[in-house]
Motif scaffolding. Structure first.
Motif, PDB file in Angstrom:
ATOM      1  N   TYR A 111       0.846  -1.187   0.000  1.00 34.56           N
ATOM      2  CA  TYR A 111       0.000   0.000   0.000  1.00 34.56           C
ATOM      3  C   TYR A 111       0.886   1.244   0.000  1.00 34.56           C
ATOM      4  N   GLU A 112       0.677   2.125  -0.974  1.00 34.17           N
ATOM      5  CA  GLU A 112       1.412   3.390  -1.018  1.00 34.17           C
ATOM      6  C   GLU A 112       0.520   4.472  -0.415  1.00 34.17           C
ATOM      7  N   VAL A 113       1.049   5.134   0.575  1.00 36.73           N
ATOM      8  CA  VAL A 113       0.259   6.112   1.311  1.00 36.73           C
ATOM      9  C   VAL A 113       0.746   7.512   0.972  1.00 36.73           C
ATOM     10  N   LYS A 114      -0.192   8.411   0.710  1.00 33.67           N
ATOM     11  CA  LYS A 114       0.189   9.787   0.413  1.00 33.67           C
ATOM     12  C   LYS A 114      -0.748  10.726   1.144  1.00 33.67           C
ATOM     13  N   TYR A 115      -0.146  11.658   1.899  1.00 38.72           N
ATOM     14  CA  TYR A 115      -0.946  12.647   2.614  1.00 38.72           C
ATOM     15  C   TYR A 115      -1.063  13.895   1.738  1.00 38.72           C
ATOM     16  N   ASP A 117      -0.358  16.872   2.153  1.00 42.79           N
ATOM     17  CA  ASP A 117       0.767  17.803   2.169  1.00 42.79           C
ATOM     18  C   ASP A 117       2.019  17.230   1.508  1.00 42.79           C
ATOM     19  N   GLY A 118       1.914  16.042   0.927  1.00 40.84           N
ATOM     20  CA  GLY A 118       3.045  15.502   0.181  1.00 40.84           C
ATOM     21  C   GLY A 118       3.831  14.425   0.906  1.00 40.84           C
ATOM     22  N   ARG A 119       3.574  14.234   2.222  1.00 41.12           N
ATOM     23  CA  ARG A 119       4.264  13.156   2.929  1.00 41.12           C
ATOM     24  C   ARG A 119       3.867  11.818   2.308  1.00 41.12           C
ATOM     25  N   THR A 120       4.786  10.877   2.272  1.00 39.10           N
ATOM     26  CA  THR A 120       4.462   9.562   1.730  1.00 39.10           C
ATOM     27  C   THR A 120       4.910   8.481   2.706  1.00 39.10           C
ATOM     28  N   ALA A 121       4.362   7.300   2.553  1.00 38.37           N
ATOM     29  CA  ALA A 121       4.759   6.164   3.382  1.00 38.37           C
ATOM     30  C   ALA A 121       4.344   4.884   2.677  1.00 38.37           C
ATOM     31  N   ILE A 122       4.891   3.781   3.139  1.00 39.53           N
ATOM     32  CA  ILE A 122       4.512   2.468   2.600  1.00 39.53           C
ATOM     33  C   ILE A 122       3.945   1.633   3.753  1.00 39.53           C
ATOM     34  N   ASN A 123       2.781   1.060   3.533  1.00 39.12           N
ATOM     35  CA  ASN A 123       2.177   0.114   4.487  1.00 39.12           C
ATOM     36  C   ASN A 123       1.982   0.670   5.894  1.00 39.12           C
ATOM     37  N   GLU A 124       1.956   1.975   6.037  1.00 40.82           N
ATOM     38  CA  GLU A 124       1.731   2.545   7.362  1.00 40.82           C
ATOM     39  C   GLU A 124       0.987   3.861   7.219  1.00 40.82           C
ATOM     40  N   ILE A 125      -0.159   3.937   7.872  1.00 37.98           N
ATOM     41  CA  ILE A 125      -0.962   5.157   7.811  1.00 37.98           C
ATOM     42  C   ILE A 125      -1.072   5.707   9.218  1.00 37.98           C
ATOM     43  N   ARG A 126      -0.700   6.949   9.396  1.00 31.86           N
ATOM     44  CA  ARG A 126      -0.807   7.557  10.720  1.00 31.86           C
ATOM     45  C   ARG A 126      -1.880   8.626  10.715  1.00 31.86           C
ATOM     46  N   VAL A 127      -2.741   8.559  11.696  1.00 34.95           N
ATOM     47  CA  VAL A 127      -3.821   9.540  11.784  1.00 34.95           C
ATOM     48  C   VAL A 127      -4.015   9.946  13.247  1.00 34.95           C
ATOM     49  N   PRO A 128      -4.565  11.147  13.464  1.00 36.60           N
ATOM     50  CA  PRO A 128      -4.828  11.581  14.840  1.00 36.60           C
ATOM     51  C   PRO A 128      -6.113  10.943  15.377  1.00 36.60           C
ATOM     52  N   ALA A 129      -6.140  10.670  16.674  1.00 36.35           N
ATOM     53  CA  ALA A 129      -7.338  10.090  17.293  1.00 36.35           C
ATOM     54  C   ALA A 129      -8.420  11.152  17.425  1.00 36.35           C
ATOM     55  N   GLY A 130      -9.665  10.705  17.418  1.00 39.49           N
ATOM     56  CA  GLY A 130     -10.787  11.605  17.688  1.00 39.49           C
ATOM     57  C   GLY A 130     -11.191  12.475  16.522  1.00 39.49           C
ATOM     58  N   LYS A 131     -10.609  12.219  15.338  1.00 38.52           N
ATOM     59  CA  LYS A 131     -10.959  13.020  14.178  1.00 38.52           C
ATOM     60  C   LYS A 131     -11.305  12.051  13.052  1.00 38.52           C
ATOM     61  N   SER A 132     -12.338  12.336  12.281  1.00 36.19           N
ATOM     62  CA  SER A 132     -12.668  11.364  11.244  1.00 36.19           C
ATOM     63  C   SER A 132     -11.658  11.429  10.107  1.00 36.19           C
ATOM     64  N   VAL A 133     -11.444  10.272   9.495  1.00 36.31           N
ATOM     65  CA  VAL A 133     -10.455  10.134   8.434  1.00 36.31           C
ATOM     66  C   VAL A 133     -11.136   9.584   7.203  1.00 36.31           C
TER      67      VAL A 133
END
Ligand code: HEC
Ligand code: CU
Length: 316
Positions: A111-115, A117-133
């Motif tokens: 899985y290629e992850v892209k935020y 703002d341009g940040r990217t990651a592989i196989n890992e998605i980081r999100v803040p708690a308490g906010k819908s995604v």
């Protein structure tokens, strides 16, 4: 979550899905035991006795009342199940406004992850708690799946199409993501994690990740890249984003609006509609406009189409 086979409900959404399934299981169980119990009871009660010559079967004619009831009661039960399921489903399908957005693209076998703002990651998605995604999903090669068992949600990832899914992660933690569509030999290794961080920690992480990748051109926000592509692709010859309308519709305010089409249908200007309008403009022609927009399928690669869509979304 150490044992990946035990998935507790990680959101209130998940709790509602569980409640729905428990309700269906209880109703199903009740009728199962009722009918099987009666079956056994009658089998015993009306079993053949000796001498059998006197046990002639009585002629039973229909009972309208009984038939009416056994049609009416199950009908009410299934309508209740449908209504409850429909409520839970629509609640899951329609993202709340203002959700954090994350782009996830699947390819064999990661899985290629892209935020935004341009940040990217592989196989890992980081999100803040308490906010819908809201996850904006796509695939580069074959069908893949995006399954978050702890949240009881799943969506297909389809080549040549954009799908979306949203969750409300209430509790910080690390949650499993599975690909649920058999996508080749590496399918079972296609695992990723959704890491839900406490708000403060998430803020720190974003800042840190920002500093780390600060110099690279990779860090260009998606919308900015989209604006650049849109300007160089000649879209503005036919489209205005401000001021006077040109050959095509003004693109400002399009995202999320209701678009009337030739033929009378009305569609919502969501990510998938915007994407399709760029790669296959003839598929849905806006009412009152000529079908003259050329396809950009060959000239703008899918990654860049996504960026253009992100830019269009900022034109409020
Ligand atoms: C030759 C003129 C022309 C060019 C160039 C052009 N378009 Fe269009 N576009 C149109 C017309 C006309 C329509 C309305 C008819 C239709 O839906 O196809 C349209 C429709 C659209 C829509 C749907 C608008 C709505 O109101 O629903 C989007 C989005 C769009 N174009 C984006 C783009 C983008 C992005 C580019 C550049 C990559 C582009 N267009 C290039 C003429 C053009
Ligand atoms: Cu897969």
């Amino acid at each position: 979550m150490d044992n990946i086979l035990a998935f507790g409900a990680a959101s209130s959404q998940a709790g509602r899905v569980d409640a729905l399934f428990v309700m269906i299981a209880v109703i199903g169980g009740f009728f199962f035991f009722l009918t099987q119990g009666l079956l056994i009871y009658f089998a015993v009660k009306y079993r053949r006795r000796q001498p059998d010559r006197d046990n002639e079967t009585p002629a039973i004619t229909g009972s309208p009342l009984l038939e009416f009831l056994w049609i009416l009661i199950p009908s009410i039960v299934v309508v209740v199940i449908f209504y409850y399921g429909w409520r839970v489903y629509t609640d899951q399908r329609i993202p709340v406004a203002g959700a954090t957005e994350v782009h996830v693209n699947a390819r064999q076998w990661l899985y290629e992850v892209k935020y935004p703002d341009g940040r990217t990651a592989i196989n890992e998605i980081r999100v803040p708690a308490g906010k819908s995604v809201k996850f904006i999903l796509s695939a580069s090669d074959v069908l893949h799946g995006f399954y978050l068992p702890d949240f009881r949600v799943k969506m297909d990832m389809i080549p040549g199409r954009v799908t979306t899914l949203w969750v409300q992660p209430d509790r910080p933690g690390s949650y499993q993501i599975f690909c649920t569509v058999y996508c080749g030999t590496g399918h079972s290794n296609m695992l990723a994690r959704l890491i839900v961080m406490p708000q403060g920690e998430y803020g720190e992480w974003v800042e840190h990740a920002g500093r780390e990748g600060g110099e690279g051109a990779e860090r260009e926000p998606l919308a900015a890249r989209g604006e650049r592509i849109l300007k160089s692709a000649g879209c503005l010859n036919c489209h205005a984003v401000d001021g006077k309308e040109k050959i095509g519709p003004n693109l400002r305010g399009l995202y999320g609006s209701k678009v009337p089409l030739e033929g009378g249908t009305i569609v919502t200007g969501d990510e998938e509609y915007l994407r399709e309008s760029i790669v296959d403009p003839g598929a849905k022609v806006v009412k009152g406009y000529p079908n003259v927009m050329p396809t950009f399928k060959a000239s703008i690669p899918p990654e860049d189409v996504k960026a253009v869509v992100e830019y269009l979304k900022t034109l409020k």
